[in-house]
Scaffold this motif. Structure first.
Motif, PDB file in Angstrom:
ATOM      1  N   ALA B  63       4.445  -6.235  -3.432  1.00 18.82           N
ATOM      2  CA  ALA B  63       4.440  -7.699  -3.544  1.00 18.82           C
ATOM      3  C   ALA B  63       3.710  -8.317  -2.380  1.00 18.82           C
ATOM      4  O   ALA B  63       4.303  -8.595  -1.361  1.00 18.82           O
ATOM      5  CB  ALA B  63       5.884  -8.220  -3.604  1.00 18.82           C
ATOM      6  N   GLY B  64       2.415  -8.547  -2.523  1.00 14.25           N
ATOM      7  CA  GLY B  64       1.640  -9.162  -1.456  1.00 14.25           C
ATOM      8  C   GLY B  64       0.312  -8.452  -1.275  1.00 14.25           C
ATOM      9  O   GLY B  64      -0.021  -7.558  -2.058  1.00 14.25           O
ATOM     10  N   PRO B  65      -0.414  -8.849  -0.258  1.00 12.55           N
ATOM     11  CA  PRO B  65      -1.715  -8.214   0.011  1.00 12.55           C
ATOM     12  C   PRO B  65      -1.522  -6.794   0.511  1.00 12.55           C
ATOM     13  O   PRO B  65      -0.412  -6.367   0.793  1.00 12.55           O
ATOM     14  CB  PRO B  65      -2.301  -9.113   1.100  1.00 12.55           C
ATOM     15  CG  PRO B  65      -1.150  -9.791   1.728  1.00 12.55           C
ATOM     16  CD  PRO B  65      -0.113  -9.936   0.679  1.00 12.55           C
ATOM     17  N   LYS B  66      -2.637  -6.067   0.625  1.00 17.39           N
ATOM     18  CA  LYS B  66      -2.557  -4.666   1.028  1.00 17.39           C
ATOM     19  C   LYS B  66      -1.916  -4.512   2.398  1.00 17.39           C
ATOM     20  O   LYS B  66      -2.126  -5.309   3.294  1.00 17.39           O
ATOM     21  CB  LYS B  66      -3.962  -4.060   1.034  1.00 17.39           C
ATOM     22  CG  LYS B  66      -4.501  -3.784  -0.340  1.00 17.39           C
ATOM     23  CD  LYS B  66      -5.862  -3.082  -0.284  1.00 17.39           C
ATOM     24  CE  LYS B  66      -6.368  -2.833  -1.705  1.00 17.39           C
ATOM     25  NZ  LYS B  66      -7.745  -2.280  -1.709  1.00 17.39           N
ATOM     26  N   ARG B  67      -1.143  -3.468   2.527  1.00 16.71           N
ATOM     27  CA  ARG B  67      -0.517  -3.168   3.806  1.00 16.71           C
ATOM     28  C   ARG B  67      -1.454  -2.316   4.647  1.00 16.71           C
ATOM     29  O   ARG B  67      -2.157  -1.453   4.130  1.00 16.71           O
ATOM     30  CB  ARG B  67       0.781  -2.387   3.584  1.00 16.71           C
ATOM     31  CG  ARG B  67       1.843  -3.173   2.903  1.00 16.71           C
ATOM     32  CD  ARG B  67       2.986  -2.270   2.490  1.00 16.71           C
ATOM     33  NE  ARG B  67       4.055  -3.007   1.853  1.00 16.71           N
ATOM     34  CZ  ARG B  67       5.042  -2.443   1.159  1.00 16.71           C
ATOM     35  NH1 ARG B  67       5.063  -1.128   1.003  1.00 16.71           N
ATOM     36  NH2 ARG B  67       5.980  -3.181   0.605  1.00 16.71           N
ATOM     37  N   LYS B  68      -1.419  -2.575   5.930  1.00 18.75           N
ATOM     38  CA  LYS B  68      -2.275  -1.830   6.853  1.00 18.75           C
ATOM     39  C   LYS B  68      -1.383  -0.880   7.634  1.00 18.75           C
ATOM     40  O   LYS B  68      -0.680  -1.296   8.560  1.00 18.75           O
ATOM     41  CB  LYS B  68      -2.961  -2.823   7.785  1.00 18.75           C
ATOM     42  CG  LYS B  68      -4.182  -2.304   8.490  1.00 18.75           C
ATOM     43  CD  LYS B  68      -4.906  -3.468   9.155  1.00 18.75           C
ATOM     44  CE  LYS B  68      -6.056  -3.027  10.017  1.00 18.75           C
ATOM     45  NZ  LYS B  68      -6.680  -4.197  10.676  1.00 18.75           N
ATOM     46  N   TYR B  69      -1.406   0.364   7.262  1.00 18.25           N
ATOM     47  CA  TYR B  69      -0.533   1.351   7.905  1.00 18.25           C
ATOM     48  C   TYR B  69      -1.166   1.924   9.160  1.00 18.25           C
ATOM     49  O   TYR B  69      -2.332   2.291   9.164  1.00 18.25           O
ATOM     50  CB  TYR B  69      -0.217   2.487   6.930  1.00 18.25           C
ATOM     51  CG  TYR B  69       0.855   2.140   5.934  1.00 18.25           C
ATOM     52  CD1 TYR B  69       0.530   1.472   4.759  1.00 18.25           C
ATOM     53  CD2 TYR B  69       2.190   2.455   6.154  1.00 18.25           C
ATOM     54  CE1 TYR B  69       1.512   1.140   3.839  1.00 18.25           C
ATOM     55  CE2 TYR B  69       3.180   2.136   5.242  1.00 18.25           C
ATOM     56  CZ  TYR B  69       2.832   1.471   4.084  1.00 18.25           C
ATOM     57  OH  TYR B  69       3.807   1.149   3.179  1.00 18.25           O
ATOM     58  N   TYR B  70      -0.357   2.010  10.202  1.00 17.59           N
ATOM     59  CA  TYR B  70      -0.839   2.496  11.490  1.00 17.59           C
ATOM     60  C   TYR B  70      -0.287   3.885  11.793  1.00 17.59           C
ATOM     61  O   TYR B  70       0.880   4.168  11.531  1.00 17.59           O
ATOM     62  CB  TYR B  70      -0.405   1.541  12.607  1.00 17.59           C
ATOM     63  CG  TYR B  70      -1.138   0.221  12.589  1.00 17.59           C
ATOM     64  CD1 TYR B  70      -2.284   0.038  13.358  1.00 17.59           C
ATOM     65  CD2 TYR B  70      -0.700  -0.842  11.796  1.00 17.59           C
ATOM     66  CE1 TYR B  70      -2.969  -1.169  13.348  1.00 17.59           C
ATOM     67  CE2 TYR B  70      -1.378  -2.042  11.768  1.00 17.59           C
ATOM     68  CZ  TYR B  70      -2.507  -2.213  12.548  1.00 17.59           C
ATOM     69  OH  TYR B  70      -3.179  -3.397  12.517  1.00 17.59           O
ATOM     70  N   SER B  71      -1.170   4.737  12.360  1.00 17.26           N
ATOM     71  CA  SER B  71      -0.752   6.050  12.863  1.00 17.26           C
ATOM     72  C   SER B  71      -1.302   6.235  14.269  1.00 17.26           C
ATOM     73  O   SER B  71      -2.316   5.649  14.629  1.00 17.26           O
ATOM     74  CB  SER B  71      -1.315   7.168  11.980  1.00 17.26           C
ATOM     75  OG  SER B  71      -1.045   6.912  10.621  1.00 17.26           O
TER      76      SER B  71
END
Lengths: 103, 103
Positions: B63-71
Motif C-alpha cells: 500500500a503505497g509507493p515502492k519501498r527502498k530497502y537498505y543493506s
DNA sequence: ACATATACCTTGTAATGCAAGATATACAGT
DNA sequence: ACTGTATATCTTGCATTACAAGGTATATGT
C-alpha cells in the motif's frame, strides 16, 4: 537527540564543586573525553550563565589572568537532574539497539 | 562528540536485516527513541548511501509507493564496529562523570 | 472520485562542535 | 628590562547535525 550531552556533563562536574573553565577542560580529558577544545567549552559556559544555570565569581590565579569560577544555581541543579534522566533513557535505547544486532 | 550516534543506531538496525526507511523510523520509536522524524532519517540514509555504507533495492509495497530497502556494505559493517567502540568509550565517560557527583 | 494510509524526499533553520586565532596576565630565566 | 612559557578566557567562522514543516507520489477502500 543528544543535544546538550556536554552541557549535562559540565553541570555534573560543576556540581562536585566550584571550578573554572581551564581546569574543567582538563578534567573532562581525565574522564575520557578526548575531543573537547576550549573553543567548545567557553562558549558553552557563557551560554549556561546566560540561561541562569550557573553563576560566576572571579578569583586571582597564581599564574595568569583571573579565574572565573562557576557554581550551579538551583535552576542548574534541576537541569542536571533532568539531564540524568534523559541520559538513562538514551543510553538504554542505544544499548538496546546495539545488543540486538549481534553478540 | 556524539555526532553520528544516530548513524550508528541505524547501521545497527540495518545489520539485523534489510529494512526500509519508513519501517526503520517506526522501529526506532520502539527502541525508545522518541524524537526522530522522517525529516531526520531520510537525509541521513541518503548520506550513508552516498558514502557507500549501505546499498538499496526497490521493492513493491502492499500500500503505497515502492519501498527502498537498505543493506549494509562491507564498509558499513566496519563503520558499525567502529561506532560500537566509540559508544562504549563515550557512555563510559559520561557514566563516570555522572556517578561522581553522587547519584 | 475521494479520503486515507503508506512511503519517500526537500527546504530552511537552529543548535552543536570544533579549529584557529586573539587577548591578557604572571612568572622564570637571562 | 626583555623574552619565552604557561596560564586563562574569549571570539570568529565553518561544517555537521537535528528537526519541523511541507511537498510528492502510490495503492486501497468506500
Amino acid at each position: 537527540m543528544l543535544k546538550g550531552i556536554l552541557d549535562g556533563c559540565i553541570l555534573s562536574i560543576i556540581q562536585e564543586g566550584e571550578i573554572y573553565g581551564y581546569e574543567l577542560a582538563e578534567k573532562l580529558q581525565g574522564y575520557g573525553f578526548h575531543s573537547f577544545s576550549e573553543g567548545t567549552i567557553y562558549p558553552l559556559l557563557l551560554r549556561m550563565q546566560k540561561e541562569n544555570l550557573v553563576t560566576t565569581t572571579l578569583k586571582k590565579s597564581t599564574a595568569g589572568p583571573k579565574r572565573k569560577y562557576y557554581s550551579l544555581t538551583t535552576k542548574g541543579e534541576e537541569e542536571l537532574e533532568q539531564f540524568k534522566l534523559r541520559w538513562e533513557e538514551i543510553s538504554l535505547a542505544v544499548n538496546n539497539v546495539m545488543n540486538k544486532g549481534g553478540h
